[in-house]
Enzyme design. Structure first.
Site, PDB file in Angstrom:
ATOM      1  N   ARG A  22       0.830  -1.226   0.000  1.00  0.00           N
ATOM      2  CA  ARG A  22       0.000   0.000   0.000  1.00  0.00           C
ATOM      3  C   ARG A  22       0.856   1.265   0.000  1.00  0.00           C
ATOM      4  O   ARG A  22       0.466   2.285   0.561  1.00  0.00           O
ATOM      5  CB  ARG A  22      -0.952   0.011   1.190  1.00  0.00           C
ATOM      6  CG  ARG A  22      -1.966  -1.109   1.191  1.00  0.00           C
ATOM      7  CD  ARG A  22      -2.959  -0.919   0.042  1.00  0.00           C
ATOM      8  NE  ARG A  22      -4.140  -1.732   0.219  1.00  0.00           N
ATOM      9  CZ  ARG A  22      -5.277  -1.297   0.791  1.00  0.00           C
ATOM     10  NH1 ARG A  22      -5.393  -0.073   1.191  1.00  0.00           N
ATOM     11  NH2 ARG A  22      -6.295  -2.109   0.910  1.00  0.00           N
ATOM     12  N   ARG A  47      -6.036  12.731  -5.241  1.00  0.00           N
ATOM     13  CA  ARG A  47      -7.269  12.079  -4.787  1.00  0.00           C
ATOM     14  C   ARG A  47      -8.351  13.105  -4.463  1.00  0.00           C
ATOM     15  O   ARG A  47      -9.545  12.817  -4.610  1.00  0.00           O
ATOM     16  CB  ARG A  47      -6.928  11.225  -3.570  1.00  0.00           C
ATOM     17  CG  ARG A  47      -8.023  10.459  -2.954  1.00  0.00           C
ATOM     18  CD  ARG A  47      -8.519   9.328  -3.823  1.00  0.00           C
ATOM     19  NE  ARG A  47      -9.507   8.572  -3.068  1.00  0.00           N
ATOM     20  CZ  ARG A  47     -10.747   8.978  -2.849  1.00  0.00           C
ATOM     21  NH1 ARG A  47     -11.183  10.097  -3.383  1.00  0.00           N
ATOM     22  NH2 ARG A  47     -11.570   8.256  -2.109  1.00  0.00           N
ATOM     23  N   ASP A 104      -6.777  -1.979  -7.598  1.00  0.00           N
ATOM     24  CA  ASP A 104      -7.360  -2.597  -6.419  1.00  0.00           C
ATOM     25  C   ASP A 104      -7.715  -4.039  -6.735  1.00  0.00           C
ATOM     26  O   ASP A 104      -7.942  -4.378  -7.895  1.00  0.00           O
ATOM     27  CB  ASP A 104      -8.610  -1.847  -5.962  1.00  0.00           C
ATOM     28  CG  ASP A 104      -8.908  -2.138  -4.493  1.00  0.00           C
ATOM     29  OD1 ASP A 104      -8.296  -1.492  -3.627  1.00  0.00           O
ATOM     30  OD2 ASP A 104      -9.714  -3.041  -4.217  1.00  0.00           O
ATOM     31  N   TYR A 145     -15.226 -10.645  -0.201  1.00  0.00           N
ATOM     32  CA  TYR A 145     -15.815  -9.321  -0.467  1.00  0.00           C
ATOM     33  C   TYR A 145     -17.105  -9.423  -1.265  1.00  0.00           C
ATOM     34  O   TYR A 145     -18.065  -8.684  -1.027  1.00  0.00           O
ATOM     35  CB  TYR A 145     -14.814  -8.434  -1.218  1.00  0.00           C
ATOM     36  CG  TYR A 145     -13.800  -7.807  -0.292  1.00  0.00           C
ATOM     37  CD1 TYR A 145     -14.144  -6.737   0.518  1.00  0.00           C
ATOM     38  CD2 TYR A 145     -12.505  -8.295  -0.213  1.00  0.00           C
ATOM     39  CE1 TYR A 145     -13.228  -6.173   1.394  1.00  0.00           C
ATOM     40  CE2 TYR A 145     -11.573  -7.741   0.653  1.00  0.00           C
ATOM     41  CZ  TYR A 145     -11.945  -6.681   1.448  1.00  0.00           C
ATOM     42  OH  TYR A 145     -11.034  -6.118   2.320  1.00  0.00           O
TER      43      TYR A 145
END
Ligand code: CP3
Length: 348
Positions: free
Chosen positions: A27, A40, A76, A153
């Protein structure tokens, strides 16, 4: 193909001699960097993933700002469920949400097939552009989630505290679960093959939720699909890293699953794993990510302690035991990376 100017990471993955231990950080492209947050602030997360220019820019930020020995493509693990037709949103400070979670075989059957060169072409374009901009400075890592973690998920619909939905799904509907895991393994292998074909120098498989399973269930619902993915990846000499968090009870099996490197979380003792698996795989890790909240003295002593726990010789890639936390000071990470570069020389 551009020659790599710094190939320490690749050499360490292959357990070849190096002059010092290479370091990168899970990360590493993310919110702890003000340079990331500046971009962002203007774009949402998924737009950043889908815009190769933005993805390439934030992928390279930690290479230039922190000095890591490898870049990892900004994307991701949840781009695969999205490509299969699930609506994905990243909720501010709440994490990912997948709408209409999978709860039965009918839901599984409705998922779309995925051709990585179509639905996930934006990731491949980002890999090509990042490689061009890196110009051989450091290797580029591609990644995907393990089938088990992706399915978690997709069934939970996002993060979870006690994983009751995914557990109900595997125990009450094992046929549906295995059908989805097989589908995810095929798509993931095609996807990682395409990422390598687009120029990635290595790939990492994240099994973030492997550790919520009993040892027996890990074999049935995760490990066999990790093995399937790795055996189906089309690659030449590009290393594969498996990071299965909390799976301390299956180190030997992971060392024999076809991966070149095992990522270790910070609860593992590197010395013990090294002596258990011998020369079957290289090891990556495993500083507790929260050490980055501490003083420089503490960061230095804990870093040396990780280096010592691997000991002398090749086959160690320094990393945290899980992803860097968003409120860490970039200066502390830079200090950590400099410390690894300086202190690891005597171990080689
Ligand atoms: O390592 C890198 O720098 C490359 C990029 C990367 C991201 N996600 C970017 C990201 C990687 C390798 C991942 C993997 C990932 N994504 C995993 C496996 C690794 C792990 O940490 O266990 C998982 C479980 C996910 C799913 C996911 N994506 C979660 C749980 C979250 C929210 C939590 C968080 O850290 O924000 C995301 C969002 C996400 N993925 C962000 C980034 C930079 C933050 C998004 C933002 O900017 O708001």
């Amino acid at each position: 193909m551009t020659q790599l100017k710094n190939d320490l990471f690749i050499k360490a993955c292959r357990r070849e001699p190096v002059e010092r231990t290479p370091v990168w950080i899970m990360r590493q492209a993310g919110r702890y960097l003000p340079e990331y947050r500046a971009i962002r602030d203007k774009y949402d997360f998924i737009t950043m993933c889908k815009t190769p220019e933005l993805a390439a820019e934030v992928t390279i930020q930690p290479v230039d700002i922190i000095g890591v020995d490898a870049a990892i493509i900004f994307s991701d693990i949840l781009v695969i469920p999205e490509a299969m037709g699930m609506k994905l949103e990243m909720l501010e400070s709440k994490g990912p949400k997948l709408y209409n979670p999978i709860r039965n075989i009918e839901h599984v059957k409705k998922l779309n097939p995925v051709d990585p060169y179509k639905e996930l072409k934006y990731v491949l374009d980002a890999v090509v552009l990042t490689k061009k901009e890196l110009n051989g400075k450091v290797p580029l890592i591609g990644f995907a989630g393990a089938p088990w973690t992706l399915m978690t998920y997709m069934v939970e619909g996002g993060g979870s505290k006690n994983f009751s939905e995914i557990k109900k799904f595997i125990y009450n509907q094992p046929v549906a679960a295995h059908s989805l895991l097989n589908l995810l393994a095929d798509i993931t292998a095609d996807y990682l093959s395409a990422i390598i074909e687009s120029g990635a120098n290595a790939v990492q498989i994240f099994d973030t939720w492997g550790g919520i399973l009993s040892p027996k269930d890990f074999e049935e619902f995760s490990l066999q699909y990790i093995i399937k993915v790795i055996s189906k990846i089309k690659r030449n000499t590009e290393p594969v890293i498996i990071f299965a968090k909390g799976v301390h009870y299956k180190m030997m099996e992971l060392a024999q699953c076809g991966a070149d490197v095992i990522g270790l979380d910070w609860t593992m003792n590197i010395t013990e794993v090294r002596s258990l698996i011998g020369n079957k795989a290289a090891l990556q890790g495993n500083l507790d990510p929260t050490i980055l909240y501490c003083s420089e003295d503490k960061i230095r002593s804990e870093t040396i302690s990780v280096l010592e726990s691997f000991g002398k010789g090749s086959g160690h890639i320094f990393n945290l035991g899980h992803g860097i936390l968003p409120d860490v000071k970039p200066d502390n990470l830079r200090f950590l990376v400099d410390t690894v570069k300086k202190e690891s020389v005597r171990f080689h």
